[in-house]
Design a protein around this motif. Structure first.
Motif, mmCIF file in Angstrom:
data_model
loop_
_atom_site.group_PDB
_atom_site.id
_atom_site.type_symbol
_atom_site.label_atom_id
_atom_site.label_comp_id
_atom_site.label_asym_id
_atom_site.label_seq_id
_atom_site.Cartn_x
_atom_site.Cartn_y
_atom_site.Cartn_z
ATOM 1 N N GLY A 51 0.811 -1.206 0.000
ATOM 2 C CA GLY A 51 0.000 0.000 0.000
ATOM 3 C C GLY A 51 0.844 1.254 0.000
ATOM 4 N N ALA A 52 1.874 1.286 -0.879
ATOM 5 C CA ALA A 52 2.926 2.297 -0.750
ATOM 6 C C ALA A 52 2.967 3.318 -1.874
ATOM 7 C CB ALA A 52 4.283 1.598 -0.644
ATOM 8 N N SER A 53 1.904 3.465 -2.644
ATOM 9 C CA SER A 53 1.940 4.432 -3.740
ATOM 10 C C SER A 53 1.673 5.857 -3.273
ATOM 11 C CB SER A 53 0.922 4.048 -4.824
ATOM 12 O OG SER A 53 -0.401 4.093 -4.309
ATOM 13 N N ARG A 54 1.171 6.034 -2.053
ATOM 14 C CA ARG A 54 0.857 7.361 -1.544
ATOM 15 C C ARG A 54 0.705 7.274 -0.022
ATOM 16 N NH1 ARG A 54 -5.483 7.644 -3.617
ATOM 17 N NH2 ARG A 54 -6.339 6.297 -1.979
ATOM 18 N N GLY A 55 0.460 8.415 0.596
ATOM 19 C CA GLY A 55 0.103 8.469 2.005
ATOM 20 C C GLY A 55 1.127 7.870 2.938
ATOM 21 N N ILE A 56 0.648 7.164 3.946
ATOM 22 C CA ILE A 56 1.520 6.602 4.969
ATOM 23 C C ILE A 56 2.522 5.625 4.368
ATOM 24 C CG2 ILE A 56 1.554 5.046 6.964
ATOM 25 C CD1 ILE A 56 -1.013 6.418 7.915
ATOM 26 N N GLY A 57 2.077 4.782 3.453
ATOM 27 C CA GLY A 57 2.983 3.798 2.862
ATOM 28 C C GLY A 57 4.144 4.445 2.142
ATOM 29 N N LEU A 58 3.867 5.472 1.335
ATOM 30 C CA LEU A 58 4.936 6.172 0.625
ATOM 31 C C LEU A 58 5.833 6.922 1.596
ATOM 32 C CD1 LEU A 58 6.323 7.004 -1.972
ATOM 33 C CD2 LEU A 58 4.605 8.796 -2.264
ATOM 34 N N GLY A 59 5.252 7.504 2.627
ATOM 35 C CA GLY A 59 6.063 8.177 3.638
ATOM 36 C C GLY A 59 7.022 7.229 4.331
ATOM 37 N N ILE A 60 6.557 6.017 4.631
ATOM 38 C CA ILE A 60 7.429 5.005 5.240
ATOM 39 C C ILE A 60 8.541 4.625 4.271
ATOM 40 C CG2 ILE A 60 7.537 2.604 6.020
ATOM 41 C CD1 ILE A 60 4.649 3.048 7.105
ATOM 42 N N ALA A 61 8.173 4.391 3.022
ATOM 43 C CA ALA A 61 9.184 4.034 2.021
ATOM 44 C C ALA A 61 10.234 5.131 1.890
ATOM 45 C CB ALA A 61 8.510 3.767 0.681
ATOM 46 N N GLN A 62 9.799 6.399 1.882
ATOM 47 C CA GLN A 62 10.740 7.506 1.790
ATOM 48 C C GLN A 62 11.705 7.513 2.964
ATOM 49 O OE1 GLN A 62 10.938 10.480 -0.706
ATOM 50 N NE2 GLN A 62 12.866 9.843 0.234
ATOM 51 N N ARG A 63 11.178 7.305 4.164
ATOM 52 C CA ARG A 63 12.056 7.300 5.348
ATOM 53 C C ARG A 63 13.067 6.158 5.268
ATOM 54 N NH1 ARG A 63 12.303 9.154 10.822
ATOM 55 N NH2 ARG A 63 14.371 8.445 11.489
ATOM 56 N N LEU A 64 12.637 4.992 4.805
ATOM 57 C CA LEU A 64 13.559 3.864 4.710
ATOM 58 C C LEU A 64 14.650 4.132 3.675
ATOM 59 C CD1 LEU A 64 11.095 0.841 4.970
ATOM 60 C CD2 LEU A 64 12.471 1.892 6.773
ATOM 61 N N VAL A 65 14.269 4.720 2.536
ATOM 62 C CA VAL A 65 15.276 5.080 1.532
ATOM 63 C C VAL A 65 16.228 6.132 2.106
ATOM 64 C CG1 VAL A 65 15.610 6.215 -0.703
ATOM 65 C CG2 VAL A 65 13.895 4.415 -0.459
ATOM 66 N N ASP A 66 15.704 7.106 2.827
ATOM 67 C CA ASP A 66 16.554 8.111 3.463
ATOM 68 C C ASP A 66 17.566 7.475 4.409
ATOM 69 O OD1 ASP A 66 15.189 10.117 2.147
ATOM 70 O OD2 ASP A 66 14.018 10.749 3.899
ATOM 71 N N GLU A 67 17.186 6.357 5.009
ATOM 72 C CA GLU A 67 18.075 5.663 5.956
ATOM 73 C C GLU A 67 19.021 4.689 5.256
ATOM 74 O OE1 GLU A 67 18.351 6.417 9.010
ATOM 75 O OE2 GLU A 67 16.505 7.494 9.521
ATOM 76 N N GLY A 68 18.938 4.607 3.912
ATOM 77 C CA GLY A 68 19.872 3.773 3.170
ATOM 78 C C GLY A 68 19.363 2.418 2.764
ATOM 79 N N ALA A 69 18.068 2.162 2.955
ATOM 80 C CA ALA A 69 17.493 0.879 2.568
ATOM 81 C C ALA A 69 17.038 0.907 1.111
ATOM 82 C CB ALA A 69 16.307 0.535 3.469
ATOM 83 N N LYS A 70 16.905 -0.273 0.516
ATOM 84 C CA LYS A 70 16.261 -0.447 -0.773
ATOM 85 C C LYS A 70 14.830 -0.904 -0.504
ATOM 86 C CE LYS A 70 20.386 -0.103 -2.746
ATOM 87 N NZ LYS A 70 20.837 1.096 -3.495
#
Length: 265
Positions: free
Chosen positions: A28-47
């Motif tokens: 559920g990561a195309s927008r909203g909370i899911g995309l925000g979580i994905a962004q934070r993980l990428v910011d932390e160096g995750a794929k």
């Protein structure tokens, strides 16, 4: 058109530990909370592998996250077994592992009192919000985590912690998800940690019917006098997935600006 990259506030103390180089799948990561979580993980160096129903929205989300070096997308329905298998396989093929899972996909197709709710709609809510999350854990465990370990965070809701008239079936499914979180934590330890977060109203399109047109009125019922934003949830999820939470499992963090203590919803 590619949307502007999400900007999160820098948390005191800097980044969490141990996410760099990890691989996550967020539903559920195309927008909203899911995309925000994905962004934070990428910011932390995750794929990150993003899943959601709409391919176009996923493509835009991947571009927002920096492209295929940082994220891939697999479109499909969260309660579709073939989609789950495909998404997990493609994540491992693309990035070499599947260390982290975030079960964010959820639905609430009706606003109804329990005595009036269509039972078909009720079954669908449970199927996606609770059983779907369990199935994603099963898939990730079979494909990678059972042998290599990992961490899971389930996105529940404050409506799973206390009654929420009008969205009670949604709340019941989220209460079931909390119970599943606790049991999975016991079953899958010590190598896989399983936790949850339970947000109150977060300013997203999904939650819009709960606050649009009366945001300040709703916010005033919260001791912190504001509604949540996606960064509030993303920060908590990043912590629970990180090495900073290496001794935390089976817990549900309520993210609610204090509203449940104040007697609100």
């Amino acid at each position: 058109m590619v949307s502007k990259r999400l900007v999160r506030p820098q948390a005191p103390g800097g980044s969490v530990q141990g996410l760099a180089g990890k691989v996550a799948l967020v539903t559920g990561a195309s927008r909203g909370i899911g995309l925000g979580i994905a962004q934070r993980l990428v910011d932390e160096g995750a794929k990150v592998c993003l899943t959601a129903r709409k391919p176009e929205a996923l493509e835009e989300a991947v571009a927002t996250l920096g492209g295929p070096d940082h994220a891939i997308a697999v479109a499909g329905k969260a309660d579709d077994p073939e989609h789950r298998t495909d998404a997990v396989r493609r994540t491992i093929d693309a990035f070499g592992s599947l260390d982290l899972l975030v079960n964010n996909a959820g639905i609430n197709p009706v606003l109804s009192m329990l005595v009036d709710i269509d039972l078909g709609a009720a079954r669908k809510i449970v199927e996606v919000n609770a059983l779907g999350a369990l199935a994603w854990v099963q898939e990730a465990h079979r494909a990678w985590m059972g042998e290599h370990g990992g961490a899971v965070v389930n996105i529940s809701s404050v409506s799973g912690v206390k009654p929420a008239p009008g969205i009670a079936m949604y709340g019941a499914s989220k209460a079931m998800l909390i119970s599943l979180t606790e049991s999975l934590a016991v079953e899958l330890g010590p190598t896989v940690r399983v936790n949850a977060v339970a947000p109150a109203i977060v300013k997203t399109q999904f939650a819009g019917p709960l606050f649009e047109g009366r945001e300040q009125e709703v916010a005033d019922s919260y001791p912190l006098k504001r509604l949540g934003v996606v960064e509030d949830v993303a920060g908590a999820v990043a912590y629970l997935l990180s090495d900073d939470a290496s001794w935390v499992t089976g817990q549900t963090i309520t993210l609610d600006g204090g509203v449940t203590l104040a007697g609100g919803h």
